[in-house]
Scaffold this motif. Structure first.
Motif, PDB file in Angstrom:
ATOM      1  N   ASN A 174      -6.130 -14.561   0.760  1.00 47.95           N
ATOM      2  CA  ASN A 174      -4.833 -14.398   1.406  1.00 47.95           C
ATOM      3  C   ASN A 174      -4.845 -13.113   2.237  1.00 47.95           C
ATOM      4  O   ASN A 174      -4.862 -12.006   1.700  1.00 47.95           O
ATOM      5  N   ARG A 175      -4.820 -13.250   3.543  1.00 39.92           N
ATOM      6  CA  ARG A 175      -4.935 -12.087   4.425  1.00 39.92           C
ATOM      7  C   ARG A 175      -3.731 -11.166   4.295  1.00 39.92           C
ATOM      8  O   ARG A 175      -3.869  -9.947   4.355  1.00 39.92           O
ATOM      9  N   MET A 176      -2.545 -11.726   4.123  1.00 38.54           N
ATOM     10  CA  MET A 176      -1.349 -10.905   4.026  1.00 38.54           C
ATOM     11  C   MET A 176      -1.377 -10.053   2.759  1.00 38.54           C
ATOM     12  O   MET A 176      -0.994  -8.875   2.776  1.00 38.54           O
ATOM     13  N   VAL A 177      -1.849 -10.628   1.661  1.00 38.00           N
ATOM     14  CA  VAL A 177      -1.941  -9.887   0.401  1.00 38.00           C
ATOM     15  C   VAL A 177      -2.980  -8.772   0.512  1.00 38.00           C
ATOM     16  O   VAL A 177      -2.741  -7.632   0.089  1.00 38.00           O
ATOM     17  N   LEU A 178      -4.128  -9.070   1.093  1.00 36.43           N
ATOM     18  CA  LEU A 178      -5.178  -8.049   1.224  1.00 36.43           C
ATOM     19  C   LEU A 178      -4.738  -6.920   2.156  1.00 36.43           C
ATOM     20  O   LEU A 178      -4.976  -5.738   1.868  1.00 36.43           O
ATOM     21  N   ALA A 179      -4.094  -7.285   3.272  1.00 37.18           N
ATOM     22  CA  ALA A 179      -3.630  -6.251   4.200  1.00 37.18           C
ATOM     23  C   ALA A 179      -2.545  -5.385   3.575  1.00 37.18           C
ATOM     24  O   ALA A 179      -2.521  -4.162   3.767  1.00 37.18           O
ATOM     25  N   ALA A 180      -1.626  -6.004   2.818  1.00 34.60           N
ATOM     26  CA  ALA A 180      -0.578  -5.231   2.145  1.00 34.60           C
ATOM     27  C   ALA A 180      -1.175  -4.306   1.084  1.00 34.60           C
ATOM     28  O   ALA A 180      -0.701  -3.171   0.898  1.00 34.60           O
ATOM     29  N   THR A 181      -2.215  -4.757   0.401  1.00 38.15           N
ATOM     30  CA  THR A 181      -2.855  -3.919  -0.615  1.00 38.15           C
ATOM     31  C   THR A 181      -3.434  -2.654  -0.001  1.00 38.15           C
ATOM     32  O   THR A 181      -3.239  -1.541  -0.513  1.00 38.15           O
ATOM     33  N   VAL A 182      -4.143  -2.799   1.110  1.00 38.42           N
ATOM     34  CA  VAL A 182      -4.757  -1.632   1.745  1.00 38.42           C
ATOM     35  C   VAL A 182      -3.687  -0.710   2.333  1.00 38.42           C
ATOM     36  O   VAL A 182      -3.744   0.522   2.189  1.00 38.42           O
ATOM     37  N   ARG A 183      -2.706  -1.298   2.976  1.00 37.52           N
ATOM     38  CA  ARG A 183      -1.684  -0.491   3.655  1.00 37.52           C
ATOM     39  C   ARG A 183      -0.847   0.318   2.672  1.00 37.52           C
ATOM     40  O   ARG A 183      -0.691   1.543   2.814  1.00 37.52           O
ATOM     41  N   TYR A 184      -0.301  -0.346   1.648  1.00 38.71           N
ATOM     42  CA  TYR A 184       0.608   0.349   0.734  1.00 38.71           C
ATOM     43  C   TYR A 184      -0.146   1.181  -0.291  1.00 38.71           C
ATOM     44  O   TYR A 184       0.420   2.127  -0.854  1.00 38.71           O
ATOM     45  N   SER A 185      -1.412   0.862  -0.552  1.00 35.31           N
ATOM     46  CA  SER A 185      -2.221   1.733  -1.411  1.00 35.31           C
ATOM     47  C   SER A 185      -2.432   3.084  -0.751  1.00 35.31           C
ATOM     48  O   SER A 185      -2.406   4.125  -1.424  1.00 35.31           O
ATOM     49  N   ARG A 186      -2.647   3.052   0.536  1.00 33.39           N
ATOM     50  CA  ARG A 186      -2.786   4.314   1.259  1.00 33.39           C
ATOM     51  C   ARG A 186      -1.516   5.154   1.123  1.00 33.39           C
ATOM     52  O   ARG A 186      -1.584   6.370   0.847  1.00 33.39           O
ATOM     53  N   GLN A 187      -0.348   4.558   1.295  1.00 30.58           N
ATOM     54  CA  GLN A 187       0.909   5.300   1.190  1.00 30.58           C
ATOM     55  C   GLN A 187       1.132   5.816  -0.236  1.00 30.58           C
ATOM     56  O   GLN A 187       1.608   6.945  -0.433  1.00 30.58           O
ATOM     57  N   PHE A 188       0.784   4.993  -1.223  1.00 29.35           N
ATOM     58  CA  PHE A 188       0.940   5.421  -2.617  1.00 29.35           C
ATOM     59  C   PHE A 188       0.050   6.628  -2.913  1.00 29.35           C
ATOM     60  O   PHE A 188       0.491   7.607  -3.541  1.00 29.35           O
ATOM     61  N   MET A 189      -1.212   6.588  -2.470  1.00 32.34           N
ATOM     62  CA  MET A 189      -2.138   7.676  -2.753  1.00 32.34           C
ATOM     63  C   MET A 189      -1.773   8.937  -1.972  1.00 32.34           C
ATOM     64  O   MET A 189      -1.976  10.048  -2.466  1.00 32.34           O
ATOM     65  N   GLU A 190      -1.250   8.794  -0.778  1.00 31.63           N
ATOM     66  CA  GLU A 190      -0.810   9.978  -0.038  1.00 31.63           C
ATOM     67  C   GLU A 190       0.352  10.675  -0.749  1.00 31.63           C
ATOM     68  O   GLU A 190       0.407  11.915  -0.802  1.00 31.63           O
ATOM     69  N   THR A 191       1.263   9.884  -1.311  1.00 27.50           N
ATOM     70  CA  THR A 191       2.358  10.483  -2.088  1.00 27.50           C
ATOM     71  C   THR A 191       1.824  11.182  -3.332  1.00 27.50           C
ATOM     72  O   THR A 191       2.280  12.283  -3.693  1.00 27.50           O
ATOM     73  N   LEU A 192       0.842  10.564  -3.987  1.00 27.24           N
ATOM     74  CA  LEU A 192       0.265  11.179  -5.182  1.00 27.24           C
ATOM     75  C   LEU A 192      -0.438  12.494  -4.845  1.00 27.24           C
ATOM     76  O   LEU A 192      -0.334  13.470  -5.611  1.00 27.24           O
ATOM     77  N   LEU A 193      -1.135  12.557  -3.715  1.00 30.12           N
ATOM     78  CA  LEU A 193      -1.817  13.798  -3.341  1.00 30.12           C
ATOM     79  C   LEU A 193      -0.827  14.930  -3.086  1.00 30.12           C
ATOM     80  O   LEU A 193      -1.123  16.099  -3.378  1.00 30.12           O
TER      81      LEU A 193
END
Length: 354
Positions: free
Chosen positions: A140-159
């Protein structure tokens, strides 16, 4: 408080839209489902509880991952009206965005110190569950793209919170280590999705891959420095990730190379077929036809007077002239006419009579 009551009512309205049986004749649009889910999550009295319920029970039920006992205990069948295998990707993306939004609001200035690290751990658990669900939808391309996109935002907040975490590491060591372990499990899936996106050259995934790689690398070195500062570096281990597919299946290096060669052959442009050399032959045939037409046209020019063989002689002269110098038919006809008039003038008796 009226504002709180309004938020609770909006959350209830969103859940009603998601769980109501609209019948077979009514079909909600996907953007309507996303808005209703956003209202249900963000205006709830406890957003983390709603997120935890959705990622632990509701989404797995759509993938047939939940036993019947837990399905009945948590009443997940009430979402069947809007949650299908087709709309699952919209649920997934909206919930991932919701956990990033909730984690960004969990600031040290707002939450009490005794509960903030437990909230961080719960957000990490939601993040981990979403990454595990992503493994169940490897195509599922939408699921994979959402995983990469929002994981980046989550990790930036954690940093941005790592300085605060480092400051209170000794007093909240257990909760912090548990949070980091949950995040580590999620980031392994994210790394796999990034590698998969680069392999298939999907722009919706690869656009965020450099940023995700940079954030994850910075996260690793930040955690290592924190552990070294607090003399617990023995709890930190760094190694190479195994080659895995998106669904978590280990991939042999030879098998991966074979898949890459197969994909390259599949997307390799086809060689152009050699053009047959017929252009030269066609040009020669056209030149021959033009010469035959000129020759036939010259032979058709006949003098009006054929006395004493002059006409036939002029015919031969005109044909030779046409073949040699390609004189146009009009010019040859005028020349013959001038010669005929000169001969007629010479035959006239010009002797004066008195």
């Amino acid at each position: 408080n009226k504002a709180v009551d309004l938020q609770v009512k909006l959350s209830q309205c969103g859940k009603y839209v998601l769980t109501h049986d609209w019948g077979g004749n009514v079909r909600l649009r996907q953007d309507t489902v996303c808005v209703a889910l956003r209202m249900y999550v963000r205006y709830a009295s406890n957003t983390l509880d709603v997120l935890m319920e959705m990622v632990e029970y509701v989404l797995p039920s759509a993938l047939d991952m939940l036993p019947d006992e837990e399905r009945r205990a948590h009443h997940v069948d009430q979402y069947r009206a809007t949650l299908t295998k087709r709309s699952l990707q919209y649920y997934f993306a909206e919930l991932f965005q919701g956990v990033v939004w909730s984690f960004d609001l969990a600031k040290p200035e707002v939450m009490p110190l005794d509960s903030i690290f437990d909230a961080y751990c719960e957000h990490a658990v939601v993040f981990m569950h979403l990454a595990q669900i992503c493994r169940k939808l490897p195509t599922n391309r939408m699921v994979l793209a959402a995983t990469v996109r929002y994981s980046r935002q989550f990790m930036e907040t954690l940093l941005r919170r790592m300085a605060f975490v480092n400051k209170h590491f000794v007093a909240n060591r257990k909760a912090i280590v548990s949070t980091l372990l949950k995040i580590q499990q999620a980031t392994r899936v994210v790394q796999t999705v990034c590698a998969y996106g680069k392999k298939v050259k999907d722009s919706s995934i690869t656009n965020n891959v450099p940023f995700v790689k940079r954030v994850l690398e910075k996260f690793i070195y930040t955690v290592k420095a924190m552990f070294k500062q607090h003399n617990v570096l023995h709890a930190f281990s760094q190694g190479n990730l195994r080659h895995r597919d998106v669904d978590g299946r280990p991939i042999d290096v030879e098998e991966e190379d074979a898949q890459l060669r197969e994909m390259q052959e599949q997307f390799k442009p086809k060689a152009k077929e050699p053009v047959k050399e017929q252009e030269g032959e066609e040009e020669e045939e056209e030149e021959k036809e033009e010469k035959e037409k000129k020759k036939n046209h010259a032979m058709d020019i006949v003098s009006p007077h054929d006395d004493d063989g002059r006409g036939s002689q002029e015919q031969v002269d005109n044909s030779n002239t046409a073949n040699s110098s390609a004189i146009p038919p009009g010019s040859a006809r005028k020349a013959a006419h001038r010669r005929l008039m000169q001969d007629s003038i010479n035959d006239v008796d010009m002797t004066p009579r008195f």
